[in-house]
Scaffold this active site. Structure first.
Site, PDB file in Angstrom:
ATOM      1  CG  ASP A  65      -0.370  -0.147   2.539  1.00 55.28           C
ATOM      2  OD1 ASP A  65       0.600  -0.915   2.669  1.00 55.28           O
ATOM      3  OD2 ASP A  65      -0.857   0.494   3.498  1.00 55.28           O
ATOM      4  CG  HIS A 138       4.986  -1.422  10.096  1.00 58.47           C
ATOM      5  ND1 HIS A 138       3.764  -1.606  10.684  1.00 58.47           N
ATOM      6  CD2 HIS A 138       4.769  -1.492   8.745  1.00 58.47           C
ATOM      7  CE1 HIS A 138       2.859  -1.777   9.735  1.00 58.47           C
ATOM      8  NE2 HIS A 138       3.442  -1.727   8.553  1.00 58.47           N
ATOM      9  CG  HIS A 263      -1.995   4.220   6.874  1.00 58.47           C
ATOM     10  ND1 HIS A 263      -2.380   3.161   7.660  1.00 58.47           N
ATOM     11  CD2 HIS A 263      -1.209   3.689   5.918  1.00 58.47           C
ATOM     12  CE1 HIS A 263      -1.825   2.045   7.204  1.00 58.47           C
ATOM     13  NE2 HIS A 263      -1.119   2.343   6.137  1.00 58.47           N
TER      14      HIS A 263
END
Ligand SMILES: [Zn+2]
Ligand SMILES: [Zn+2]
Length: 296
Positions: A65, A138, A263
């Protein structure tokens, strides 16, 4: 002046109103693209930004993404203006991923690019600004980004006129130099004042971490992911994202001046509940929309 154009403000899946992640930060001749989700080049056309005008691309991480728009954008930028070198910055592994783009597609003319694998710290310094990265937490190596404008000396026009100063001398004073006019020394501080530079930061996909806090510190504009509302915090943590509340707390605890939440999960059909949660913890919050522009 810094202009920020939001090209994509959704997350995993694009929606009718939100494309995948991409933001353009424009400053003078610089157009810095922050992430390049699928469909970014079409969003750029709609926003009136030419792919060949992109000078630098900052890739926070290699989740689809945030990068699926890259092969198409590099191909179009190459066809438009093959001489331009685009500097592409990203975490460890970026060079290999870019080589793969070169070999996987039968692209005729990818833009010339130079790949830079970066880590925390200053990774570029120009005359008027520098670029800084922080390590985020992440599920794959991920970086956050700060654009930091340098402080500028501006001429106090009334004072300059009073001293009879004009022409190139003003430029020298603006650069902090001492000048001599008709035998009299004049220091820069006598006719200039300091305008502090602006800081714009981008917290990409992460859980709360020190890197995110450093990005937020004194930011004039803090752009942060805020994937879910805090009511489904466990799910947000599982996928290593921030809730809107967490993003707002990072902004408030680190004295950011404005917060832009981006986001957003496709589960939020309107921005209102996201905005309400953000404002509860950080009043100067907005929710990004595709094609929204902010001037700093
Ligand atoms: Zn993402
Ligand atoms: Zn991600």
């Amino acid at each position: 002046m810094i202009e920020i154009t939001f090209l994509g403000t959704g997350c995993m899946q694009p929606t009718k109103n939100r494309n995948h992640s991409a933001i353009v930060l424009s400053y003078g001749k610089e157009n810095i693209l922050l992430d390049c989700g699928e469909g970014t080049q079409r969003q750029m056309r709609i926003a009136g930004i030419k792919p060949a005008k992109i000078t630098r691309i900052f890739l926070s991480h290699w989740h689809g993404d945030h990068v699926f728009g890259l092969p198409g954008l590099l191909s179009t930028a190459g066809a438009d203006k093959p001489d331009t070198i685009i500097h592409i910055y990203g975490p460890k592994g970026t060079k290999k991923f870019l080589e793969n783009i070169n070999t996987w597609f039968a692209a005729k003319e990818l833009a010339n690019y130079e790949a830079h694998e970066i880590t925390a710290g200053k990774f570029y310094e120009g005359e008027e600004f520098f670029l800084h990265a922080e390590i985020l937490k992440h599920s794959t190596p991920c970086l956050g980004f700060s654009f930091i404008e340098k402080d500028k000396h501006k001429i106090n026009v009334a004072q300059a006129a009073k001293l009879g100063l004009s022409g190139p001398i003003l430029g020298q004073l603006q650069q902090g130099q001492e000048v001599t006019v008709k035998g009299k020394k004049i220091k820069a501080a006598e006719v200039t004042y300091l305008v502090p530079g602006k800081k714009v930061s981008y917290i990409a996909d992460t859980v709360p971490c020190e890197g995110a806090e450093r990005l937020a510190q004194q930011a004039d504009v803090l752009i942060s992911e805020g994937t879910h509302l805090d009511e489904i915090k466990e799910k947000t943590e599982k996928f290593m994202h921030l809730t809107v509340k967490q993003a707002a707390l990072i902004a408030s605890e680190n004295n950011a001046k404005r917060l832009v939440i981006t986001h957003l999960s496709q589960r939020y059909k309107t921005p209102s509940e996201v905005l309400t949660e953000a404002k509860e913890y950080f009043p100067d919050s907005v929710v990004a929309e595709d094609f929204m522009k902010i001037k700093v």
